[in-house]
Design an enzyme around this catalytic site. Sequence first.
Site, PDB file in Angstrom:
ATOM      1  N   HIS A 103      41.000  41.839  40.659  1.00 41.41           N
ATOM      2  CA  HIS A 103      40.589  41.438  39.300  1.00 41.41           C
ATOM      3  C   HIS A 103      39.580  42.416  38.684  1.00 41.41           C
ATOM      4  O   HIS A 103      39.376  42.416  37.483  1.00 41.41           O
ATOM      5  CB  HIS A 103      40.085  39.978  39.264  1.00 41.41           C
ATOM      6  CG  HIS A 103      38.672  39.785  39.705  1.00 41.41           C
ATOM      7  ND1 HIS A 103      38.328  39.294  40.945  1.00 41.41           N
ATOM      8  CD2 HIS A 103      37.506  40.002  39.069  1.00 41.41           C
ATOM      9  CE1 HIS A 103      37.012  39.222  41.038  1.00 41.41           C
ATOM     10  NE2 HIS A 103      36.491  39.657  39.911  1.00 41.41           N
ATOM     11  N   ASP A 151      43.810  38.695  45.717  1.00 43.21           N
ATOM     12  CA  ASP A 151      42.830  39.419  44.889  1.00 43.21           C
ATOM     13  C   ASP A 151      42.217  40.597  45.655  1.00 43.21           C
ATOM     14  O   ASP A 151      41.016  40.597  45.944  1.00 43.21           O
ATOM     15  CB  ASP A 151      41.750  38.437  44.414  1.00 43.21           C
ATOM     16  CG  ASP A 151      40.834  39.044  43.366  1.00 43.21           C
ATOM     17  OD1 ASP A 151      41.169  40.108  42.821  1.00 43.21           O
ATOM     18  OD2 ASP A 151      39.774  38.438  43.101  1.00 43.21           O
ATOM     19  N   SER A 248      31.712  40.815  42.822  1.00 36.15           N
ATOM     20  CA  SER A 248      33.151  40.845  43.100  1.00 36.15           C
ATOM     21  C   SER A 248      33.577  42.155  43.722  1.00 36.15           C
ATOM     22  O   SER A 248      33.075  43.217  43.354  1.00 36.15           O
ATOM     23  CB  SER A 248      33.942  40.707  41.808  1.00 36.15           C
ATOM     24  OG  SER A 248      34.004  39.374  41.444  1.00 36.15           O
TER      25      SER A 248
HETATM   26  N1  ARG Z   1      34.299  37.061  39.731  1.00 41.26           N
HETATM   27  C1  ARG Z   1      32.980  37.510  39.959  1.00 41.26           C
HETATM   28  C2  ARG Z   1      32.868  39.006  39.679  1.00 41.26           C
HETATM   29  O1  ARG Z   1      33.729  39.545  39.049  1.00 41.26           O
HETATM   30  C3  ARG Z   1      32.453  37.124  41.308  1.00 41.26           C
HETATM   31  C4  ARG Z   1      32.296  35.673  41.394  1.00 41.26           C
HETATM   32  C5  ARG Z   1      31.812  35.192  42.692  1.00 41.26           C
HETATM   33  N2  ARG Z   1      31.289  33.904  42.376  1.00 41.26           N
HETATM   34  C6  ARG Z   1      30.725  33.091  43.242  1.00 41.26           C
HETATM   35  N3  ARG Z   1      30.224  31.982  42.808  1.00 41.26           N
HETATM   36  N4  ARG Z   1      30.684  33.398  44.482  1.00 41.26           N
HETATM   37  O2  ARG Z   1      31.861  39.639  39.960  1.00 41.26           O
END
Ligand code: ARG
Length: 298
Positions: A103, A151, A248
Amino acid sequence: MTQQKGVNLRDIPVSAGQRFLQVTARQEGSPQDRWRLRSSCPSGLVVALRCSECGLQAAALRVVGGTDVAPGRWPWQVSVCQGSQHRCGGSVLAPEWILTAAHCVHRQLPAPAWLVFAGIVTHGSAQPQAGVPVREIIPHPLYSPSSLDYDIALLRLRVPLNFSGAIRAVCLPPSGRDLLQGTPCWVSGWGYTAPEQAQVAATLKEALVPLIGTRRCNSSCVYRGELTARMLCAGHLQGHVDACQGDSGGPLVCWDGATWRLVGVVSWGQGCAEPNHPGVYSNVAQLLPWIHQVTQAH
Ligand code: ARG
């Protein structure tokens, strides 16, 4: 990144006086008990191994509720940037290969827009020329932006990283064997340190996040069946400590008694550090065939 394959003795060059280690099929005993030094190889069958040093810390830092990291503690942690802007974390698998989340890079700018910073703890201290350009972005072909299934993505670098105390590879986990609930694992990253504060951290943070069983994490009071077999949960059901935006793609590593292994890749979560909403990670042990296939083919 160890790989193995069976080869025939007649297909490989053998030098005069070369000796062989005969390995018995017996499973018991230490590896040393199962080896015998031989001057010939009557079976004609040889095992070829490809080895690479991984999972070692130099000496011996958004993560919410985390603490600062000393240099060399997580030497596989990289910052995946668009220009000088931190976008995501990533992990060094080999000098040319970074594993991150799909992503982070899916339907984004093409490879030349990306730089990888390795061997840094403090963001901003690195000169832009220290960023290594990305040659190729390879997202998992089954990645689904709606469910975040599969992902993960591999980044192939334009020039290999120079390994040092500050830059090293992480080990991959054994295939398909899930670790026990409660296994203490660590997440690291430059993501938000408070969910309401939309700013990446200057210094790398780390946090201890025990694994949470999938059955529990998929239960009606947590993620209600949203987890697939390619996902795992880690963190605290009471909240307070978690990965967050900007983490992420970064590593979730667990110590197996000998080395650090990349068990998860930061993927998603509802909010950050909220009760009953732990971090969700791509389950690396379930994605190994694709990682091996891509890194071998290139
Ligand atoms: N999707 C997020 C990013 O792009 C990371 C999210 C992780 N969230 C969590 N509550 N552990 O950085």
